[in-house]
Scaffold this motif. Structure first.
Motif, PDB file in Angstrom:
ATOM      1  N   LEU A  24     -31.357 -36.468  19.354  1.00  0.00           N
ATOM      2  CA  LEU A  24     -30.839 -35.108  19.226  1.00  0.00           C
ATOM      3  C   LEU A  24     -31.873 -34.098  19.685  1.00  0.00           C
ATOM      4  N   GLN A  28     -31.443 -31.434  22.726  1.00  0.00           N
ATOM      5  CA  GLN A  28     -31.614 -29.994  22.530  1.00  0.00           C
ATOM      6  C   GLN A  28     -32.668 -29.434  23.474  1.00  0.00           C
ATOM      7  N   SER A 120     -18.157 -34.512  21.499  1.00  0.00           N
ATOM      8  CA  SER A 120     -18.795 -34.499  20.180  1.00  0.00           C
ATOM      9  C   SER A 120     -20.249 -34.076  20.297  1.00  0.00           C
ATOM     10  N   GLU A 121     -20.949 -34.599  21.285  1.00  0.00           N
ATOM     11  CA  GLU A 121     -22.343 -34.217  21.490  1.00  0.00           C
ATOM     12  C   GLU A 121     -22.438 -32.763  21.952  1.00  0.00           C
ATOM     13  N   TYR A 123     -20.434 -30.388  21.159  1.00  0.00           N
ATOM     14  CA  TYR A 123     -20.211 -29.544  19.975  1.00  0.00           C
ATOM     15  C   TYR A 123     -21.497 -29.393  19.167  1.00  0.00           C
ATOM     16  N   ILE A 124     -22.226 -30.496  19.002  1.00  0.00           N
ATOM     17  CA  ILE A 124     -23.477 -30.444  18.243  1.00  0.00           C
ATOM     18  C   ILE A 124     -24.469 -29.486  18.903  1.00  0.00           C
ATOM     19  N   ASP A 127     -22.103 -25.618  19.264  1.00  0.00           N
ATOM     20  CA  ASP A 127     -21.296 -25.059  18.167  1.00  0.00           C
ATOM     21  C   ASP A 127     -19.968 -24.487  18.655  1.00  0.00           C
ATOM     22  N   ARG A 132     -15.160 -29.601  19.451  1.00  0.00           N
ATOM     23  CA  ARG A 132     -14.883 -30.424  18.260  1.00  0.00           C
ATOM     24  C   ARG A 132     -13.390 -30.691  18.131  1.00  0.00           C
ATOM     25  N   ILE A 182     -25.160 -38.995  14.272  1.00  0.00           N
ATOM     26  CA  ILE A 182     -25.296 -37.535  14.275  1.00  0.00           C
ATOM     27  C   ILE A 182     -24.170 -36.798  15.011  1.00  0.00           C
ATOM     28  N   PRO A 183     -23.760 -37.218  16.215  1.00  0.00           N
ATOM     29  CA  PRO A 183     -22.734 -36.425  16.906  1.00  0.00           C
ATOM     30  C   PRO A 183     -21.383 -36.395  16.200  1.00  0.00           C
ATOM     31  N   ARG A 185     -20.902 -36.300  12.680  1.00  0.00           N
ATOM     32  CA  ARG A 185     -20.956 -35.931  11.267  1.00  0.00           C
ATOM     33  C   ARG A 185     -19.985 -34.802  10.925  1.00  0.00           C
ATOM     34  N   TRP A 186     -19.325 -34.276  11.917  1.00  0.00           N
ATOM     35  CA  TRP A 186     -18.290 -33.280  11.679  1.00  0.00           C
ATOM     36  C   TRP A 186     -16.973 -33.937  11.255  1.00  0.00           C
TER      37      TRP A 186
END
Length: 371
Positions: A24, A28, A120-121, A123-124, A127, A132, A182-183, A185-186
């Motif tokens: 992650l 980023q 998904s990634e 979105y992380i 935002d 998502r 992680i990607p 967890r939503w």
């Protein structure tokens, strides 16, 4: 014709599960998401599309690529196949160019589950709720299209499909979600419970499909009947058989599972033993240069041959029969043959009749045993 190493896609799909904090952080910092899983769609676009002039999106343009996925997502939540996902393309224009069946949502040619991963990634990192929502809609499509057998179908036949990593690609995605990577967890608890049930059902039918020859578990076919689980024919030259390429995908996935059950361990051990026993030695499968000649909407400048070479690395045939687990080939007409020269040029260069597929899982086997 561009050639890609599809086995490398397999290992991206099933051995880079559970994106961690360090990954992650890299995403980023680099503002990038791995695009490897889209290589197959782009490869097929390059072969079949007559559209050659268009702008392309930069690989690190997350929003640009994600918005393409939003634009092309079907109402049912899935995506059409065989599109250059880095191309600045419009659905309405492509509908005039591509056959109608290509617009149906499909897992064929490693499709739909990569879009869910990417969104998904994205979105992380951004935002952006649209990504998502599209990923969630894609997951609902995955769940809704699962057969009562626990399997998903490809494009060629309504059967439990291991070809094109349909089963393994989807299971790897669901396993990541199950493990709370992680990607993902939503994902809501309600959706998570559905995914967990779906995954367990898919895993069980995969184990149940392992082919037994002379009382010994071997490997898997490209596709299996939803009800009897028997190996099935797909295209005319894809006969019921044991298929090392697709089976390598299955074994690679099973080896990623944490705390595997005894049933999973038996499946892996049996398949590895069969891979070792079925290897072909003293033969080399190779490309040889030829004058360029037409191939679909593009051209090729090579042919493929099988020659004797005592020093060559072991290879495996694409197909092994169900009675004795012996290698064979098949013409597009469906006729079984045993000599590569009897396969027509289009299928000879457009299909991998031999390969090194099991090598990577055999090399990983000792580490897996230790774990």
């Amino acid at each position: 014709m561009k050639k890609i190493q599809l086995l490398s896609l397999l290992f991206v799909s099933v051995t880079t599960n559970q994106l961690g904090a360090s990954d992650l952080s890299r995403m980023q910092n680099d503002r990038s998401i791995d695009l490897t899983l889209f290589s197959d769609s782009i490869h097929h676009w390059d072969i079949y599309s007559t559209i050659r002039e268009y702008d392309r999106i930069e690989p690190n343009d997350i929003d640009g690529i994600a918005k393409q996925f939003l634009k092309f997502q079907n109402p049912d939540g899935g995506w059409p196949k065989n599109i250059d996902w880095l191309g600045v393309l419009e659905p309405e224009a492509l509908k005039k160019e591509m056959p109608n069946h290509h617009w149906e949502s499909s897992f064929d040619n490693r499709n739909t589950y990569p879009q869910i991963r990417y969104l998904s990634e994205a979105y992380i990192l951004t935002d952006d709720e649209r990504y998502r929502e599209a990923a969630e809609k894609g997951l609902e499509f995955v769940l809704n299209s699962q057969h009562a057998s626990g399997g998903w179908r490809g494009a060629d036949v309504d059967a439990i499909t291991f070809n094109d990593d349909v089963m393994t690609g989807i299971m790897a995605l669901l396993y990541d979600i199950k493990m709370r990577s992680i990607p993902f967890r939503w994902v809501s608890d309600t959706l998570l419970h559905k995914i967990e049930r779906s995954f367990e059902q898919a895993l069980q039918v995969t184990l149940d499909c392992q082919i037994v020859v002379a009382g010994k578990k071997t490997a898997w076919c490209q596709q299996h009947d939803h009800f009897t689980l028997a190996p099935l024919k797909a295209r005319s030259y894809e006969l019921p058989s044991i298929t090392p390429r697709e089976s390598t995908s299955v074994v690679a996935f099973l080896m990623t599972l944490e705390e595997p059950s005894d049933e999973v361990k038996i499946a892996v051990n049996s398949a590895i033993q069969w891979f070792r026993e079925s290897a072909i030695v003293g033969q080399q499968y190779m490309d040889v240069p030829i004058p360029e000649r037409p191939y679909h909407e593009t051209t090729v400048d090579f042919d493929r041959i099988l020659v004797e070479n005592e020093t060559a690395a072991p290879i495996w045939a694409r197909y092994y029969d169900l009675k004795e687990a012996k290698p064979f080939l098949c013409k597009r007409s469906g006729q079984v043959v045993y000599d590569l020269k009897e396969i027509g040029f289009e299928r000879r260069v457009g299909y991998d009749w031999y390969g090194f597929w099991p090598n990577e899982v055999i090399e990983l086997y000792a580490d897996w045993l230790q774990r």
